[in-house]
Design a protein around this motif. Structure first.
Motif, short mmCIF file in Angstrom:
data_model
loop_
_atom_site.label_atom_id
_atom_site.label_comp_id
_atom_site.label_asym_id
_atom_site.label_seq_id
_atom_site.Cartn_x
_atom_site.Cartn_y
_atom_site.Cartn_z
N SER A 16 14.50 17.17 -18.32
CA SER A 16 14.95 18.26 -17.44
C SER A 16 15.35 17.74 -16.07
O SER A 16 14.93 16.67 -15.64
CB SER A 16 13.84 19.31 -17.29
N LEU A 17 16.15 18.55 -15.38
CA LEU A 17 16.54 18.22 -14.01
C LEU A 17 15.31 18.12 -13.12
O LEU A 17 15.24 17.24 -12.27
CB LEU A 17 17.51 19.29 -13.49
N GLU A 18 14.33 19.01 -13.32
CA GLU A 18 13.11 18.99 -12.51
C GLU A 18 12.34 17.68 -12.71
O GLU A 18 11.85 17.09 -11.76
CB GLU A 18 12.21 20.20 -12.84
N GLU A 19 12.21 17.25 -13.99
CA GLU A 19 11.50 16.00 -14.27
C GLU A 19 12.25 14.81 -13.67
O GLU A 19 11.64 13.92 -13.08
CB GLU A 19 11.36 15.79 -15.78
N THR A 20 13.55 14.81 -13.80
CA THR A 20 14.38 13.73 -13.25
C THR A 20 14.24 13.67 -11.74
O THR A 20 14.07 12.60 -11.16
CB THR A 20 15.86 13.94 -13.65
N ALA A 21 14.31 14.83 -11.09
CA ALA A 21 14.20 14.88 -9.63
C ALA A 21 12.83 14.41 -9.16
O ALA A 21 12.72 13.68 -8.17
CB ALA A 21 14.48 16.30 -9.13
N LYS A 22 11.77 14.80 -9.86
CA LYS A 22 10.42 14.40 -9.49
C LYS A 22 10.28 12.87 -9.50
O LYS A 22 9.77 12.27 -8.56
CB LYS A 22 9.40 15.01 -10.45
N VAL A 23 10.78 12.24 -10.56
CA VAL A 23 10.71 10.78 -10.66
C VAL A 23 11.59 10.14 -9.59
O VAL A 23 11.17 9.21 -8.90
CB VAL A 23 11.11 10.30 -12.07
N ALA A 24 12.81 10.64 -9.42
CA ALA A 24 13.74 10.05 -8.45
C ALA A 24 13.21 10.11 -7.02
O ALA A 24 13.33 9.13 -6.27
CB ALA A 24 15.09 10.76 -8.53
N VAL A 25 12.60 11.22 -6.65
CA VAL A 25 12.05 11.36 -5.29
C VAL A 25 10.92 10.36 -5.07
O VAL A 25 10.83 9.72 -4.01
CB VAL A 25 11.56 12.81 -5.05
N GLN A 26 10.07 10.17 -6.06
CA GLN A 26 8.96 9.23 -5.91
C GLN A 26 9.44 7.78 -5.86
O GLN A 26 8.94 6.99 -5.07
CB GLN A 26 7.96 9.44 -7.03
N GLY A 67 0.78 -1.24 0.00
CA GLY A 67 0.00 0.00 0.00
C GLY A 67 0.81 1.28 0.00
O GLY A 67 1.00 1.89 1.04
N HIS A 68 1.26 1.70 -1.17
CA HIS A 68 1.97 2.97 -1.32
C HIS A 68 1.54 3.56 -2.65
O HIS A 68 1.40 2.83 -3.64
CB HIS A 68 3.48 2.74 -1.29
N PRO A 69 1.33 4.89 -2.72
CA PRO A 69 0.84 5.49 -3.96
C PRO A 69 1.78 5.30 -5.16
O PRO A 69 1.34 5.41 -6.30
CB PRO A 69 0.66 6.96 -3.62
N ASN A 70 3.05 5.04 -4.91
CA ASN A 70 3.99 4.87 -6.01
C ASN A 70 4.42 3.43 -6.22
O ASN A 70 5.44 3.16 -6.85
CB ASN A 70 5.22 5.76 -5.79
N VAL A 71 3.63 2.50 -5.71
CA VAL A 71 3.87 1.07 -5.93
C VAL A 71 2.64 0.50 -6.62
O VAL A 71 1.51 0.70 -6.17
CB VAL A 71 4.12 0.33 -4.59
N VAL A 72 2.86 -0.19 -7.74
CA VAL A 72 1.76 -0.80 -8.47
C VAL A 72 1.08 -1.83 -7.57
O VAL A 72 1.74 -2.75 -7.07
CB VAL A 72 2.25 -1.46 -9.77
N PRO A 73 -0.23 -1.70 -7.33
CA PRO A 73 -0.93 -2.64 -6.46
C PRO A 73 -0.93 -4.07 -7.02
O PRO A 73 -1.25 -4.29 -8.18
CB PRO A 73 -2.35 -2.09 -6.38
N LEU A 74 -0.58 -5.00 -6.18
CA LEU A 74 -0.59 -6.42 -6.51
C LEU A 74 -1.95 -6.97 -6.11
O LEU A 74 -2.40 -6.76 -4.98
CB LEU A 74 0.52 -7.14 -5.76
N VAL A 75 -2.61 -7.68 -7.01
CA VAL A 75 -3.96 -8.16 -6.79
C VAL A 75 -3.99 -9.65 -6.48
O VAL A 75 -4.73 -10.10 -5.60
CB VAL A 75 -4.85 -7.86 -8.02
N GLY A 76 -3.20 -10.44 -7.22
CA GLY A 76 -3.31 -11.88 -7.04
C GLY A 76 -2.06 -12.63 -7.42
O GLY A 76 -1.08 -12.06 -7.91
N ALA A 126 12.40 6.82 -4.82
CA ALA A 126 13.07 6.67 -3.52
C ALA A 126 12.06 6.49 -2.39
O ALA A 126 12.25 5.67 -1.49
CB ALA A 126 13.97 7.88 -3.25
N GLY A 127 10.95 7.23 -2.44
CA GLY A 127 9.92 7.09 -1.42
C GLY A 127 9.28 5.71 -1.44
O GLY A 127 9.03 5.10 -0.38
N ALA A 128 9.02 5.19 -2.63
CA ALA A 128 8.43 3.85 -2.75
C ALA A 128 9.41 2.79 -2.25
O ALA A 128 9.02 1.86 -1.53
CB ALA A 128 8.04 3.58 -4.20
N LEU A 129 10.67 2.92 -2.61
CA LEU A 129 11.68 1.96 -2.15
C LEU A 129 11.84 2.02 -0.63
O LEU A 129 11.95 0.98 0.03
CB LEU A 129 13.03 2.22 -2.83
N ARG A 130 11.85 3.20 -0.08
CA ARG A 130 11.97 3.35 1.38
C ARG A 130 10.81 2.65 2.10
O ARG A 130 11.00 1.93 3.08
CB ARG A 130 12.01 4.84 1.74
#
Length: 156
Positions: free
Chosen positions: A116-126, A72-81, A128-132
Motif C-alpha cells: 500500500s501507499l501508506e506502507e511504502t510512505a512509512k518505510v520511506a520516511v524512516q 545512534g539512530h532508531p532506524n540504523v542497525v547498531p554497530l557493535v564491533g 530518509a530520516g536515518a539517511l539524513r
C-alpha cells in the motif's frame, strides 16, 4: 565447526567495554547483499548479532566503523564491533528483528497483491530520516538498496 573470530568493541554497552576483544563463532550466511555477506554470529547469547564481511582491505573500513558505532539512530542497525579475517574486514552488528525490505515486499505482495501507499510512505520516511541523520554526521551509505533496508516485524 564454525570458525572462531574475534572483534573489538567500538562503543561501550551494558555487556562490553570499548576496546574489549570478544570471541565468537561465524555461523551460516543469513543474507547475500551488495555490500557484503551477512553471517549469523554465535557464542555470547546475550545479544542477537550478525557479522557483515566487507570487501577489500580493512584499513578504510575501520574509521568508518568507528563513526557508525556512535551514530545512534532508531532506524540504523547498531554497530557493535570491528575485526579482521583472512586479510579482509568485518563488522559486528546487532541483528534486527525483521526482514530485508526486498523479502518483506515479496511477502506483502504474496499476501495482499501490492504494498500500500501508506506502507511504502512509512518505510520511506524512516529510511530518509536515518539517511539524513547519517549524512549530518558525515557518513554516506553508498550502497542503499532493498537488501540493505530492514523492516521490523511490526512494519516500522
Amino acid at each position: 565447526m564454525p570458525p572462531v573470530i574475534q572483534f573489538e568493541v567500538l562503543k561501550s554497552n551494558a555487556r562490553w567495554r570499548q576496546g574489549q576483544k570478544v570471541p565468537c563463532a561465524l555461523g551460516a550466511v543469513l543474507e547475500e547483499e551488495g555490500l557484503g555477506a551477512l553471517h549469523e554470529v554465535t557464542g555470547d547469547g546475550s545479544l542477537r548479532l550478525r557479522a557483515r564481511l566487507l570487501p577489500g582491505s580493512p584499513d578504510p573500513w575501520k574509521d568508518r566503523a568507528r563513526k557508525l558505532a556512535v551514530l545512534g539512530h532508531p532506524n540504523v542497525v547498531p554497530l557493535v564491533g570491528f575485526g579482521v579475517l583472512d586479510g579482509g574486514a568485518f563488522v559486528i552488528e546487532e541483528r534486527p528483528d525483521g526482514e530485508p525490505l526486498r523479502r518483506w515486499t515479496r511477502q506483502v505482495r504474496a499476501k495482499k497483491g501490492t504494498v500500500s501507499l501508506e506502507e511504502t510512505a512509512k518505510v520511506a520516511v524512516q529510511v530518509a530520516g536515518a539517511l539524513r541523520h547519517a549524512h549530518d554526521a558525515g557518513i554516506f551509505h553508498g550502497g542503499l538498496d532493498a537488501g540493505s533496508v530492514n523492516v521490523a516485524r511490526d512494519g516500522v
